[in-house]
Design a protein around this motif. Structure first.
Motif, short mmCIF file in Angstrom:
data_model
loop_
_atom_site.label_atom_id
_atom_site.label_comp_id
_atom_site.label_asym_id
_atom_site.label_seq_id
_atom_site.Cartn_x
_atom_site.Cartn_y
_atom_site.Cartn_z
N PHE A 99 0.86 -1.18 0.00
CA PHE A 99 0.00 0.00 0.00
C PHE A 99 0.90 1.23 0.00
CE2 PHE A 99 -4.54 1.07 1.00
CZ PHE A 99 -4.41 2.43 0.92
N ASP A 100 0.90 1.95 -1.12
CA ASP A 100 1.81 3.09 -1.29
C ASP A 100 1.23 4.37 -0.70
OD1 ASP A 100 3.69 1.57 -2.69
OD2 ASP A 100 2.64 1.86 -4.59
N LEU A 101 1.74 4.73 0.46
CA LEU A 101 1.33 5.99 1.08
C LEU A 101 2.22 7.10 0.52
CD1 LEU A 101 1.02 4.48 4.63
CD2 LEU A 101 -0.89 5.36 3.28
N LYS A 102 1.70 8.33 0.56
CA LYS A 102 2.47 9.40 -0.08
C LYS A 102 2.65 10.58 0.88
CE LYS A 102 0.69 7.54 -4.35
NZ LYS A 102 1.87 6.75 -4.70
N VAL A 103 1.74 11.53 0.79
CA VAL A 103 1.81 12.65 1.76
C VAL A 103 0.49 12.69 2.52
CG1 VAL A 103 3.53 14.10 0.64
CG2 VAL A 103 1.18 14.24 -0.12
N LEU A 104 0.58 13.04 3.80
CA LEU A 104 -0.61 12.94 4.65
C LEU A 104 -1.41 14.23 4.73
CD1 LEU A 104 0.64 10.58 7.47
CD2 LEU A 104 -0.86 10.09 5.54
N ASP A 105 -0.77 15.37 4.48
CA ASP A 105 -1.54 16.60 4.49
C ASP A 105 -2.48 16.58 3.27
OD1 ASP A 105 -1.62 19.59 5.56
OD2 ASP A 105 -1.71 19.62 3.36
N LYS A 106 -3.76 16.81 3.57
CA LYS A 106 -4.78 16.70 2.53
C LYS A 106 -4.52 17.63 1.34
CE LYS A 106 -9.72 15.95 2.86
NZ LYS A 106 -10.90 16.02 3.68
N GLU A 107 -4.20 18.89 1.66
CA GLU A 107 -3.99 19.88 0.59
C GLU A 107 -2.73 19.55 -0.21
OE1 GLU A 107 -6.01 22.29 -0.35
OE2 GLU A 107 -7.40 21.51 1.14
#
Ligand code: SF4
Length: 256
Positions: free
Chosen positions: A138-146
């Protein structure tokens, strides 16, 4: 049997899952990550790419049966090494019926099946196919929504919901991943958020992937411009620093 669009198939791979594997790259992805190293995977139709001065078409329609025949050629290697097939992309869940056919075919042949996903797909689809998947990357990227919206084209609400659902349902076959992109996913805030997300989901491990600029030329070859050019010279150091930061926050990092 179902048909779908494939843009690459690699035999004898020793990454993206245990043992010796066949990697099948499905074409089409809902995200547009600015650092994507396979931009030719993004559009859900065949497209032209200029390589070594000549035009070539990327993406061909295939029967699931033909893909499975190709995968099954290396069955002995899988048996001896504990390997199997990994469906990557693009985003494999973007072609759900095709993926279902491939996963069912692997299951009926006793072939281990892994899926690499960005998590941007309907929860119904992911959870319906989950029993057929032996391992999720599962490739996570950046957590800040914007920031996620800015760098990938979509916010990450759906992705995080799907991640948490899989962590609750099948933690033992979920492998979170993070590509450490200098200046984008390696900031302190993002790494703290990752550690918090993992802990909250009851997970303690993550795979860290080093950013490499292999995709840069491909953007040009496709006649497109990427949104960013991360400094590849910083990749190794960014990876080391990210591993240190996450380890200090109780997360075990693996660099495959
Ligand atoms: S999710 Fe993966 S394939 Fe899709 S755009 Fe992002 S990096 Fe590329």
């Amino acid at each position: 049997m179902s048909r779908g669009l494939v843009f690459d198939l690699q035999r004898y791979a020793v990454h993206d899952g245990p043992g010796i594997r066949t990697l099948v790259f499905l074409k089409g992805c809902p995200l547009r990550c600015a650092w994507c190293c396979n931009p030719e995977s993004q559009k859900a139709e065949p497209e032209s790419l200029r390589r070594h001065g000549a035009m070539e078409t990327v993406g061909r329609e295939m029967d699931a049966q033909d893909v499975l025949d190709e995968i099954a050629r290396d069955r002995d290697f899988y048996r001896n090494s504990g390997g199997g097939a990994t469906f990557s992309g693009g985003e494999p869940f973007f072609q759900p019926e095709f993926l279902r056919g491939l996963l069912e075919g692997c299951r009926s042949r006793g072939i281990h099946a892994a899926v690499e996903t960005c998590g941007y797909a309907s929860a119904d689809i992911i959870l319906a196919l989950e029993p057929l998947v032996d391992l999720f990357f599962f490739d996570l990227k950046v957590l800040d929504k914007e920031d996620h919206l800015h760098w990938t084209g979509w916010d990450n609400g759906l992705i995080l919901e799907n991640f948490k659902s899989l962590a609750a349902r099948c933690p033992n076959k979920l492998v979170p991943r993070l590509t450490v992109v200098p200046g984008i996913s390696d900031c302190r805030q993002n790494l703290s958020g990752m550690a918090e997300l993992l802990r909250g989901a009851g997970l303690r491990d993550i795979e860290l992937l080093e950013y490499h600029p292999l995709g840069s030329d491909k953007w040009e070859a496709l006649g497109r411009e990427s949104l960013c050019r991360p400094d590849a010279a910083l990749s190794g150091r960014a990876l080391t620093e990210a591993a240190r930061s996450l380890s200090q926050q109780g997360i075990t990092c693996c660099v495959p």
